[in-house]
Design a protein around this motif. Sequence first.
Motif, mmCIF file in Angstrom:
data_model
loop_
_atom_site.group_PDB
_atom_site.id
_atom_site.type_symbol
_atom_site.label_atom_id
_atom_site.label_comp_id
_atom_site.label_asym_id
_atom_site.label_seq_id
_atom_site.Cartn_x
_atom_site.Cartn_y
_atom_site.Cartn_z
ATOM 1 N N UNK A 243 13.261 -1.695 -4.578
ATOM 2 C CA UNK A 243 12.004 -2.332 -4.921
ATOM 3 C C UNK A 243 11.878 -2.535 -6.430
ATOM 4 N N UNK B 126 6.562 -10.750 -19.394
ATOM 5 C CA UNK B 126 5.271 -10.080 -19.209
ATOM 6 C C UNK B 126 5.287 -9.121 -18.040
ATOM 7 N N UNK C 31 5.191 -8.257 -12.089
ATOM 8 C CA UNK C 31 4.013 -8.695 -11.331
ATOM 9 C C UNK C 31 3.476 -10.006 -11.897
ATOM 10 N N UNK C 32 3.418 -10.098 -13.240
ATOM 11 C CA UNK C 32 2.950 -11.349 -13.839
ATOM 12 C C UNK C 32 3.903 -12.493 -13.515
ATOM 13 N N UNK D 94 5.739 -12.809 -10.865
ATOM 14 C CA UNK D 94 5.505 -13.232 -9.480
ATOM 15 C C UNK D 94 4.218 -14.035 -9.383
ATOM 16 N N UNK D 95 3.227 -13.668 -10.185
ATOM 17 C CA UNK D 95 1.946 -14.369 -10.092
ATOM 18 C C UNK D 95 2.041 -15.817 -10.559
ATOM 19 N N UNK D 96 3.038 -16.146 -11.367
ATOM 20 C CA UNK D 96 3.189 -17.559 -11.739
ATOM 21 C C UNK D 96 4.254 -18.235 -10.879
ATOM 22 N N UNK D 97 4.674 -17.551 -9.821
ATOM 23 C CA UNK D 97 5.539 -18.190 -8.845
ATOM 24 C C UNK D 97 7.026 -17.932 -9.005
ATOM 25 N N UNK D 98 7.405 -16.944 -9.812
ATOM 26 C CA UNK D 98 8.833 -16.642 -9.972
ATOM 27 C C UNK D 98 9.291 -15.761 -8.811
ATOM 28 N N UNK E 231 3.474 -1.736 3.337
ATOM 29 C CA UNK E 231 4.465 -1.568 4.400
ATOM 30 C C UNK E 231 5.471 -0.541 3.932
ATOM 31 N N UNK E 232 5.727 0.463 4.757
ATOM 32 C CA UNK E 232 6.591 1.570 4.338
ATOM 33 C C UNK E 232 8.042 1.349 4.752
ATOM 34 N N UNK E 233 8.284 0.325 5.532
ATOM 35 C CA UNK E 233 9.645 0.085 6.001
ATOM 36 C C UNK E 233 9.567 -0.439 7.412
ATOM 37 N N UNK F 231 -2.072 -12.516 -3.836
ATOM 38 C CA UNK F 231 -0.837 -12.930 -3.170
ATOM 39 C C UNK F 231 0.375 -12.139 -3.605
ATOM 40 N N UNK F 232 0.171 -11.044 -4.350
ATOM 41 C CA UNK F 232 1.300 -10.236 -4.806
ATOM 42 C C UNK F 232 1.682 -9.197 -3.765
ATOM 43 N N UNK F 233 0.777 -8.990 -2.798
ATOM 44 C CA UNK F 233 1.018 -8.020 -1.730
ATOM 45 C C UNK F 233 0.659 -8.737 -0.433
ATOM 46 N N UNK G 36 4.671 -20.376 -3.613
ATOM 47 C CA UNK G 36 4.307 -19.615 -4.817
ATOM 48 C C UNK G 36 3.885 -20.492 -5.990
ATOM 49 N N UNK H 247 0.421 -21.858 -5.347
ATOM 50 C CA UNK H 247 -0.538 -20.763 -5.491
ATOM 51 C C UNK H 247 -0.823 -20.524 -6.968
ATOM 52 N N UNK I 280 -3.346 -8.576 -15.001
ATOM 53 C CA UNK I 280 -3.089 -7.313 -14.312
ATOM 54 C C UNK I 280 -3.137 -6.138 -15.281
ATOM 55 N N UNK J 239 -0.757 -3.995 -15.392
ATOM 56 C CA UNK J 239 0.620 -3.720 -15.771
ATOM 57 C C UNK J 239 0.763 -3.820 -17.290
#
Lengths: 343, 345
Positions: free
Chosen positions: A149, A226, A229-230, A232-236, B15-17, B58-60, B79, B82, B90, B92
Amino acid sequence: MTRRRFIVLVTGAVTVVLFVLAVALGPVSVPPVDTVRVLAGADPSDPRWSVLIGTVRLPRALTAALAGAALGVAGALVQTLFRNPLADPYVLGVSSGAGLGVALSLAAVGGVSFADGFVGTGRLGAVGAAALGAAAVLGLVLVLARWVRSVVTLLVVGVMVGSVTTAVVSLVLVWSDPRIAQQFVVWGLGSVDGTSRADLAVLAPVVAAGLAVAVLSVKPLNALLLGEAHARSVGVPVRRLRAVVVVAVALLAGGVTAFCGPIAFVGIAVPHLARLLVDTSDHRVLLPVTALVGAAVVLACTVAGHPPGTETVVPLNVVTSLVGAPVVIAVLLRSRRFAVAVS
Amino acid sequence: MSGGITLDALAVGYRAGRRRPPRTVLAGVHARAAAGELTVLVGPNGTGKSTLLHTVAGLLPPLAGTVSLDGADLAALPPAERARRLAVVLTERVEPGLLSVEELVALGRHPHTGPTGALRDVDRKVVAAAVNAAGAGHLAGRRVAELSDGERQRVLVARALAQEPTVLLLDEPTAFLDVSARVGLLGLLRRLARDDGLCVLVSTHDLEQALRVADRVWLLDRAGALHAGPPEALVADGVVGEVFEAQGLAFDPAAGAFTVRPATGGTPVAVVAPEPEAALVARLLSREGWAVVQEDAVATVTRTELGRFTAVDGEGTAVEAMGWAELASWARRAGPDCSKATFTQ
């Protein structure tokens, strides 16, 4: 913008000068004028120069430039992917994989006729074995990456796989002829000397392919600055990007390591030097400059490793680490910008 | 139906798997956040604010139910599409490296630029407009790594705006900010919702501030239910008090703020002082376990002149001309035994 362009031009000019020097200098120094003549395809004053340059010096200089560019770019890719300024192209286990291939092939060849060693077909065998070993380890890491992950886990997996591979290499060396271990140590010192034109015909396309993959990922790599998560948020598609980067690193670092052995320090330091030079983290600027700086650094190390007028050859890794590392430390310490120059 | 976010029977979690069952954090969530409104997501720690926000972004992937964006199912959007409709800020940690403010904001153009990511003139204009809209115009040309947390947060908002979204999601954007930066940022988000018609959804710990500026509040309680409505409705229904009140902490609906509950069983004391000193003295005394009363006091604290107080304790002993510090130590010394005074629910 103009300042940046100026710096890029100067770096390019320095690289060209170093290339000419790498071709001209060695045990026998070719006069600069004749060097340029041969490189331009004209006849030199002494026909021996064309032979010397054509068979030894030019392949060596080209290999040095390719290796530097490839390792520099590979280093920049992994530093961005792992968001870790200490990452280098070998964190994914490339060098230990290549080492395993070489150790196994040496042991196998040594069993039959050790005298051949790296000479002649033995060399091609070693290159093939190194490529296979690197590909096997990277393939394993790539397969494991499908279940991973977080990118930190991938980093740890790469280091662990590398460590297991190194352990196997040690076993192979302990159980075989001491002379094989010695040859392995020599391989591990890295060298751009042995490549022939035939080698270059393989190495150049592999490096070019790796650079092409890297160039195609500049946009998502910028988004990755960035964080995942960022991005992914812009579609990568972050997982696919991860796989693409691993493939690029495999081509770049794997190809170079197969032919030159593991070259220390270039992959980790060159991206930092390039960032300081152009003062940006934007990969559209950073990657080309990193390639240039990498080529210049390895060319300079090659020149330094073959002091003019002597038969002495200082192993490449000795030069890169002994001379290069203090220089880089000095540059980084002097730069106030280093405080923010990571990633 | 107008624009915005609609949650329909949404279940969020991890989701754990393949073999293990998923860990559900929230289930059966219905809510709406409208375009042109500032919706604030509040709730105690660990109730799933961040998980919900990541799912809406949409990240999860949702475990069940749907998130609709301007009427379109979020999960079905590619994506890139979106990213042109929804932008996020975030929690992060961002390591900006050598990026300048403009370079970082320009990263928001990602879903709009071509395969090389090169900026066209129109992109540069949008970036400049986003920097100004986020109130970061004065930061132009600076390096992001040199900025304060508040300035950085504005730059990240500008980056999100550069995506030209219709929906803006922010996860705890005020977490590391001081009071003035917090008020400034929430004010900015409110303006963006009002003036530009964005649907802004922001999660925060800062309940009092949220109740003050939000058009709509999504309140998560500890049982995993989401209460949605205008802040006043939630306060009037007593939901806010129910969810957040704790030992010694009471929600004052009239003030829209939390107050420390007075201890019971404290010695009754009267305060004779003009405002605001009267309130301050009362606060000081109740902190030390006294019960501030209007009548039947056994002790008295009187303001004699500015910042000077005279106190008479239960035995009739008077101490004169005390400053704030002396008054505090008097209250501790002469006050009821603190171990006996209990804070009650």
